[in-house]
Design a protein around this motif. Structure first.
Motif, mmCIF file in Angstrom:
data_model
loop_
_atom_site.group_PDB
_atom_site.id
_atom_site.type_symbol
_atom_site.label_atom_id
_atom_site.label_comp_id
_atom_site.label_asym_id
_atom_site.label_seq_id
_atom_site.Cartn_x
_atom_site.Cartn_y
_atom_site.Cartn_z
ATOM 1 N N PRO A 181 49.017 -0.784 15.911
ATOM 2 C CA PRO A 181 48.283 -0.153 14.806
ATOM 3 C C PRO A 181 48.943 -0.438 13.470
ATOM 4 N N GLU A 182 48.146 -0.304 12.424
ATOM 5 C CA GLU A 182 48.678 -0.479 11.082
ATOM 6 C C GLU A 182 49.658 0.644 10.762
ATOM 7 N N ALA A 183 50.483 0.405 9.765
ATOM 8 C CA ALA A 183 51.493 1.389 9.390
ATOM 9 C C ALA A 183 50.840 2.709 9.018
ATOM 10 N N GLY A 184 51.487 3.772 9.338
ATOM 11 C CA GLY A 184 50.994 5.106 9.029
ATOM 12 C C GLY A 184 51.992 6.120 9.537
ATOM 13 N N ASN A 185 51.585 7.370 9.582
ATOM 14 C CA ASN A 185 52.468 8.435 10.054
ATOM 15 C C ASN A 185 52.452 8.469 11.577
ATOM 16 N N LEU A 186 52.916 7.350 12.178
ATOM 17 C CA LEU A 186 52.838 7.171 13.617
ATOM 18 C C LEU A 186 54.207 6.818 14.182
ATOM 19 N N THR A 187 54.426 7.226 15.422
ATOM 20 C CA THR A 187 55.593 6.797 16.178
ATOM 21 C C THR A 187 55.121 5.734 17.161
ATOM 22 N N ILE A 188 55.702 4.540 17.085
ATOM 23 C CA ILE A 188 55.215 3.390 17.845
ATOM 24 C C ILE A 188 56.353 2.829 18.694
ATOM 25 N N LYS A 189 56.073 2.589 19.963
ATOM 26 C CA LYS A 189 57.079 2.013 20.864
ATOM 27 C C LYS A 189 56.427 0.972 21.761
ATOM 28 N N ARG A 190 57.027 -0.208 21.827
ATOM 29 C CA ARG A 190 56.528 -1.221 22.759
ATOM 30 C C ARG A 190 57.009 -0.865 24.159
ATOM 31 N N VAL A 191 56.074 -0.738 25.098
ATOM 32 C CA VAL A 191 56.434 -0.305 26.452
ATOM 33 C C VAL A 191 56.252 -1.396 27.500
ATOM 34 N N GLY A 192 55.683 -2.545 27.123
ATOM 35 C CA GLY A 192 55.506 -3.596 28.116
ATOM 36 C C GLY A 192 54.767 -4.797 27.576
ATOM 37 N N THR A 193 54.509 -5.726 28.476
ATOM 38 C CA THR A 193 53.769 -6.948 28.151
ATOM 39 C C THR A 193 52.726 -7.170 29.227
ATOM 40 N N LEU A 194 51.521 -7.461 28.810
ATOM 41 C CA LEU A 194 50.437 -7.732 29.745
ATOM 42 C C LEU A 194 50.198 -9.237 29.796
ATOM 43 N N GLY A 195 50.500 -9.831 30.957
ATOM 44 C CA GLY A 195 50.335 -11.268 31.132
ATOM 45 C C GLY A 195 48.927 -11.635 31.572
ATOM 46 N N PHE A 196 48.447 -12.773 31.077
ATOM 47 C CA PHE A 196 47.100 -13.250 31.393
ATOM 48 C C PHE A 196 47.170 -14.625 32.058
ATOM 49 N N GLY A 197 46.133 -14.926 32.830
ATOM 50 C CA GLY A 197 45.965 -16.247 33.417
ATOM 51 C C GLY A 197 44.491 -16.577 33.497
ATOM 52 N N LEU A 198 44.195 -17.844 33.757
ATOM 53 C CA LEU A 198 42.811 -18.276 33.912
ATOM 54 C C LEU A 198 42.459 -18.229 35.391
ATOM 55 N N TYR A 199 41.435 -17.435 35.725
ATOM 56 C CA TYR A 199 41.119 -17.149 37.128
ATOM 57 C C TYR A 199 39.661 -17.458 37.465
ATOM 58 N N GLY A 200 39.468 -17.786 38.746
ATOM 59 C CA GLY A 200 38.127 -17.970 39.288
ATOM 60 C C GLY A 200 38.096 -17.537 40.743
ATOM 61 N N SER A 201 36.915 -17.294 41.259
ATOM 62 C CA SER A 201 36.778 -16.865 42.654
ATOM 63 C C SER A 201 36.797 -18.076 43.586
ATOM 64 N N ALA A 202 37.055 -17.813 44.872
ATOM 65 C CA ALA A 202 37.047 -18.888 45.865
ATOM 66 C C ALA A 202 35.673 -19.546 45.926
ATOM 67 N N SER A 203 34.611 -18.743 45.815
ATOM 68 C CA SER A 203 33.261 -19.308 45.889
ATOM 69 C C SER A 203 32.979 -20.228 44.703
ATOM 70 N N TYR A 204 33.479 -19.874 43.526
ATOM 71 C CA TYR A 204 33.274 -20.737 42.365
ATOM 72 C C TYR A 204 34.089 -22.023 42.499
ATOM 73 N N LEU A 205 35.322 -21.923 42.963
ATOM 74 C CA LEU A 205 36.201 -23.095 43.035
ATOM 75 C C LEU A 205 35.707 -24.123 44.048
ATOM 76 N N THR A 206 35.032 -23.686 45.105
ATOM 77 C CA THR A 206 34.541 -24.635 46.107
ATOM 78 C C THR A 206 33.396 -25.484 45.567
ATOM 79 N N THR A 207 32.688 -24.988 44.578
ATOM 80 C CA THR A 207 31.553 -25.734 44.012
ATOM 81 C C THR A 207 31.880 -26.320 42.646
ATOM 82 N N ARG A 208 33.110 -26.182 42.220
ATOM 83 C CA ARG A 208 33.503 -26.599 40.874
ATOM 84 C C ARG A 208 33.539 -28.120 40.765
ATOM 85 N N ARG A 209 32.988 -28.616 39.664
ATOM 86 C CA ARG A 209 33.067 -30.052 39.356
ATOM 87 C C ARG A 209 34.298 -30.299 38.510
ATOM 88 N N PHE A 210 35.127 -31.233 38.932
ATOM 89 C CA PHE A 210 36.334 -31.539 38.163
ATOM 90 C C PHE A 210 36.491 -33.054 38.082
#
Length: 301
Positions: A150-179
């Motif tokens: 959040p933007e600065a203000g009358n707030l107490t802010i603490k970083r508590v973690g990191t959320l990691g992302f990846g690129l995902y697909g289902s097994a059904s999609y991957l079997t028909t995927r053109r590459f």
């Protein structure tokens, strides 16, 4: 005049009024008669009016005493309420309103609250999803767990973690995927992405760069909807590792560079509230314990 009044002497006044004699009032309060008499005299002197008329059979309220009886009882009730409030604070009671994203609330935060409630049976938590509608400055919530600092203000802010992302697909999609190895990666893939209102998010920006103007097959405004679409085989989606892996999806790109910090935010005025502090500490410990799960380690297919 009022500075010389000892408010605890109101107890003496009430005891004598109710018991009718000094001896019975002294027994009731478990103090000596001389002490009780001295404190009653002190109260009458401070008030400047006689509260009782003395008789052989006991003490009777004067007109002034009758007039002050209700006020003295009000002092007694206020003192009892004050003590009860202090006990309630010690027990950690009341409602804490917590705003967070649904993808953190449902699989992570809500299942953890049972242990918190067992420690503090009189504590209640109200979970609010949809952070765009929540403003801590307006006190829409007491606490927030969010992935945008959040933007600065009358707030107490603490970083508590990191959320990691990846690129995902289902097994059904991957079997028909053109590459086609001779063309750019993901050239022929369908993608599930963010609606235009959310193009400021890191995942949305990655998709815009990767697709180079090509539209997504499906766009939504929630991660939950994107996860559902990916499970249904509609295409590839950038998803938090811990959500995608729970859903049985397969990772094609483990580190696209769109990980997001997780922030715990509270209004500074509530930082010393016992009930809010208890919930905040619980969330800090929860995210610390789940740090590796949230950051995620995925093997690509």
């Amino acid at each position: 005049m009022y500075a010389s009044i000892h408010w605890d002497d109101a107890r003496i006044f009430l005891a004598v009024a109710r018991c009718g004699t000094l001896s019975r009032a002294a027994d009731e309060l478990r103090i000596g008669i001389a002490t009780l008499s001295r404190r009653l005299d002190r109260l009458e002197t401070a008030l400047g009016v006689p509260l009782f008329s003395r008789h052989q059979t006991g003490y009777r309220l004067t007109d002034d005493g009758e007039a002050l009886l209700e006020r003295a009882e009000a002092l007694e009730h206020a003192a009892l309420a004050f003590g009860e409030a202090a006990q309630t604070q010690g027990k950690v009671a009341g409602v804490v309103r917590l705003a967070t994203a649904e993808n953190l609330a449902n699989p992570l935060i809500i299942p953890s609250l049972g242990a918190l409630f067992s420690q503090h049976p009189e504590l209640r938590v109200e979970v609010i999803s949809g952070l765009e509608t929540v403003n801590l400055h307006r006190r829409d919530a007491d606490l927030a767990v969010r992935m945008v600092r959040p933007e600065a203000g009358n707030l107490t802010i603490k970083r508590v973690g990191t959320l990691g992302f990846g690129l995902y697909g289902s097994a059904s999609y991957l079997t028909t995927r053109r590459f086609d190895k001779e063309n750019a990666a993901f050239e022929h893939d369908d993608f599930i992405g963010w609606a235009e209102t959310h193009h400021h998010l890191p995942a949305a920006k990655w998709l815009l760069r990767t697709l180079r103007g090509r539209p997504c097959r499906l766009e939504t405004n929630t991660l939950a909807a994107q996860l559902s679409a990916a499970v249904a085989g509609m295409g590839l989606a950038l998803l938090p590792h811990f959500l995608a892996q729970r859903a049985g999806l397969h990772c094609l790109l483990a580190e696209p560079g769109v990980e997001q910090p997780v922030w715990l935010v509270m209004h500074a005025d509530l930082a010393h509230s016992r009930r809010v502090r208890v919930v905040a500490d619980h969330l800090i410990h929860l995210f610390a314990a789940q740090a590796e799960v949230l950051k995620g380690v995925a093997l690509t297919v």
